[in-house]
Design an enzyme around this catalytic site. Structure first.
Site, PDB file in Angstrom:
ATOM      1  N   THR B 170       0.908  -1.105  -0.282  1.00 40.45           N
ATOM      2  CA  THR B 170       0.097   0.101   0.073  1.00 40.45           C
ATOM      3  C   THR B 170       0.841   1.321   0.076  1.00 40.45           C
ATOM      4  OG1 THR B 170      -0.282  -0.262   2.364  1.00 40.45           O
ATOM      5  CG2 THR B 170      -2.008  -1.194   1.106  1.00 40.45           C
ATOM      6  N   LYS B 196       4.407  -6.887   3.537  1.00 36.77           N
ATOM      7  CA  LYS B 196       4.135  -5.614   3.401  1.00 36.77           C
ATOM      8  C   LYS B 196       3.955  -4.601   4.607  1.00 36.77           C
ATOM      9  CE  LYS B 196       0.659  -3.516   3.148  1.00 36.77           C
ATOM     10  NZ  LYS B 196      -0.423  -2.539   4.048  1.00 36.77           N
ATOM     11  N   THR B 207      -1.144  -1.929   6.641  1.00 33.70           N
ATOM     12  CA  THR B 207      -1.063  -2.778   7.965  1.00 33.70           C
ATOM     13  C   THR B 207      -0.344  -4.011   7.453  1.00 33.70           C
ATOM     14  OG1 THR B 207      -3.082  -3.986   6.310  1.00 33.70           O
ATOM     15  CG2 THR B 207      -3.565  -2.557   8.101  1.00 33.70           C
ATOM     16  N   GLU B 286       7.106   4.392   7.925  1.00 32.60           N
ATOM     17  CA  GLU B 286       6.508   5.721   7.397  1.00 32.60           C
ATOM     18  C   GLU B 286       7.605   7.082   7.907  1.00 32.60           C
ATOM     19  OE1 GLU B 286       1.872   5.143   6.989  1.00 32.60           O
ATOM     20  OE2 GLU B 286       2.615   5.420   9.172  1.00 32.60           O
ATOM     21  N   ASN B 408       0.983  11.223   8.510  1.00 37.78           N
ATOM     22  CA  ASN B 408      -0.137  10.608   9.502  1.00 37.78           C
ATOM     23  C   ASN B 408      -1.164  11.598   9.976  1.00 37.78           C
ATOM     24  OD1 ASN B 408      -0.177   7.810   9.874  1.00 37.78           O
ATOM     25  ND2 ASN B 408       1.999   8.190  10.395  1.00 37.78           N
TER      26      ASN B 408
END
Lengths: 413, 413
Positions: B170, B196, B207, B286, B408
């Site tokens: 993703t 992932k 996730t 991230e 985020n």
């Protein structure tokens, strides 16, 4: 962050109705005098030394960081409370240097700080409470403290608590103060508190310190219990970054000058003052612009209520969503979903700003709109209604911003 | 993040010497064929559907998120493993939609996804494992999956596992793959894994999902044990943001096509492949630019070792200091100081990049210089030597950057 708007708190007894807390104010209760000023630890003549005297003596209690890396003033103040059986005549706090991780030399310097305070108060060493806050690992300029303390003692007055509040700050943007004047059957007592803290840990920033004074008469043992109960409802219910510091201290002192009052009343007044201070600490969280206030209702037990409130309030993803004003309801529900295995997602009902956005295991059609309104504001109040029992609890946090990361990723040099 | 550099791991047995893990590669073990491609869930024809077939059947095991907000594919795959007694013939995963918090409709659509997979494999429904990842709360376009799956099944091959790895991503910046070819007494088996994940939770982001395939013969029960042991050394030892997701799944499948091997050897190979995948997940965290690898040695017990490694690796203040290249040793020591009350700060010795910077309850004179070199690099390895016992453990995290907050805090719309 503007002026804190939350000064109340949950009622725990009928007498509690009599108590109102004013935030942004501090005044010495009878039996105390205070002062704050500069002694030269910080550059530019910024206030860095704070003193409170209780000439007739006071009951005293303290709560200290559980971090094993404990600064010298922490271990010394702990030992003094034990040795004195919970009595104190003077509190001396410096900012600008935490005197933590400084080894035997730090211990000697902290003892010299005790000597200076004891000389000011004309009291035994064990009647002294000290605290230091600021950069970890740097040497305490105790000569400056010893030189500055007598001057503070000389001009300490019943008006000096706001100066005290200013002198204990480090990276804080604002002072944190709260005041309750409680009337009871024609007499009154004061509870006044000051705090500092914007992050939980050194260097270059806040460690949490607070002092709560009252002129109500309270013996050391119940005072200690009141302090712990109050902390459970305040300083133990907030998080800026999940770290606990090397220097955290909360002191409570009771002079008794206003006479005796019902214990429940004093306990409640202390708890509310501490709660108002705790909220101000979070509102001044590093880089923070918004207060996050999560309440859990209808929990099976206290542990579940705390777990749910704390998990949602502390979630990095909830906190970053709030920072961005993102109506990201899924992150809130997912945080509840990992907080306690006994949560029943079907019974769960969740509100933002008092409006339901999740129930019957699904978001309401207007979930995003409801949450948008709430996370767009400054006070983000989330209520999780678990529908399982009678326990409730609350937890406070703040939004997690890029500014927080910037502040904490800068060189400590 | 560049090419992952860590593929080894602690030895747990003598046979483990035979195992080497190559990261960045994936290949179907004998008995499996895979494919990945686009079925139209994601815009722009990006890969969003992944299929692995095991025509002769495989032992199968799974680990699933403990979040109570569990997506429909999670509960279905769990139920299938129970019903089949740990057997599977097909794994079908889509990205671009998590099918989480979608209520009864989501359940129906997940069941339709199972039907599509069962038709491809010509197997019973309970021999199907499915997973979904992507935005929470949005409706699964299951017609696109039903239309796309047969085409994938048709071109599935032993070369298709890299395409599978691409199709489950993703917000990941890179694919996560690892491959071990283990030679043993003139024969060999493969363990190949894909994963992932870049953050722990929805929406708009990763996730964690992973699949580990082997052609070694392993019965369902020991396979389940191997998977759990491996996860304890990998996916349970990483954190990007402390949140657990609604869709986490890790599948292990063993075709048996390569025959039987010593159980300890297969277990170790699986654990190493999973560890290599887990590290890649953290490296792609991230906003992350640096890997943080904390090892605790000489602990009283496993719980203490884990607490110390995890507390340091997860500390926001350590992670922001690493982001800024700040040689802030005090934050590391303070994190150890709050990790476990049985730590003895006097016995503690802490190293960065293999060089001691803290011992005898104080930093070494060159502590800042030592730490500067290490936090300036891409792999930040911290060793905490507790000097109390024989237990050890490790934990992986990544630096916490302003970019993490930006990602985020953006609107989920």
């Amino acid at each position: 962050m503007g002026v804190p708007r939350v000064g109340g708190g949950p009622m725990t007894s009928a007498v509690a109705q009599e108590i109102a807390v004013v935030v942004g104010k501090a005044a010495c209760p009878k039996g105390f005098v205070s002062a704050g000023g500069a002694c030269g630890i910080k550059a530019g003549g910024k206030p860095d030394l704070a003193l409170t005297l209780c000439p007739e003596g006071a009951s005293a209690a303290g709560i200290f960081t559980t971090n094993l890396l404990r600064a010298a003033p922490v271990t010394i103040s702990q030992a003094h409370l034990r040795a004195s059986g919970g009595r104190a005549r003077v509190v001396l706090i410096n900012s600008g240097c935490a005197n933590a991780a400084t080894g035997p030399d730090g211990e000697h310097r902290a003892q010299a700080m005790v000597d200076a305070a004891a000389a000011c108060a004309g009291c035994a060493r064990e009647e002294v409470l000290i605290a230091s806050t600021g950069l970890i690992g740097s040497t305490l300029p105790v000569d400056k403290i010893a030189h500055g303390a007598p001057a503070l003692a000389e001009r300490a007055s019943s008006d000096g608590l706001m100066d005290f509040a200013r002198a204990i700050l480090t990276t804080d943007a604002t002072t944190k103060t709260a005041l309750a004047r409680v009337e009871h059957e024609g007499r009154s007592f004061l509870v006044s508190g000051v705090a500092k803290g914007a992050g939980m840990i050194h260097p270059n920033m806040a460690t949490m310190l607070a002092m709560v004074l009252t002129d109500a008469a309270v013996e050391p043992e119940p005072l200690d219990a009141m302090l712990r109960i109050g902390a459970d409802r305040s300083f133990h219910r907030i998080s800026v970054d999940g770290d606990t510091s090397t220097n955290d201290c909360v002191f409570a002192l009771a002079s008794g000058a206003a006479g005796e009052f019902p214990e429940a009343l004093v306990r409640e007044a202390m708890a509310r003052v501490m709660r108002a201070l705790a909220i101000q600490v979070v509102q001044d969280g590093e880089g923070a612009r918004k207060l996050i206030h999560v309440r859990a209702h209808g929990a099976i037990d206290a542990a579940q209520a705390l777990a749910v409130a704390q998990t949602v309030a502390s979630s990095l993803l909830v906190r970053t969503a709030v920072a961005g004003g993102d109506p990201n309801w899924g992150r809130i529900i997912a945080a509840i979903g990992r907080a306690d295995p006994r949560v029943d997602m079907v019974r769960l009902r969740v509100e933002a700003g008092g409006v339901v956005f999740y129930e019957h295991d699904a978001p309401t059609p207007d979930a995003r709109a409801v949450l948008s309104r709430v996370v767009g504001g400054r006070d983000v109040v989330i209520d999780a209604r678990l529908g399982l029992g009678d326990a409730s609890d609350e937890f406070f946090s703040c939004d997690l911003t890029q500014e927080y990361v910037r502040i904490n990723s800068e060189y400590s040099t």
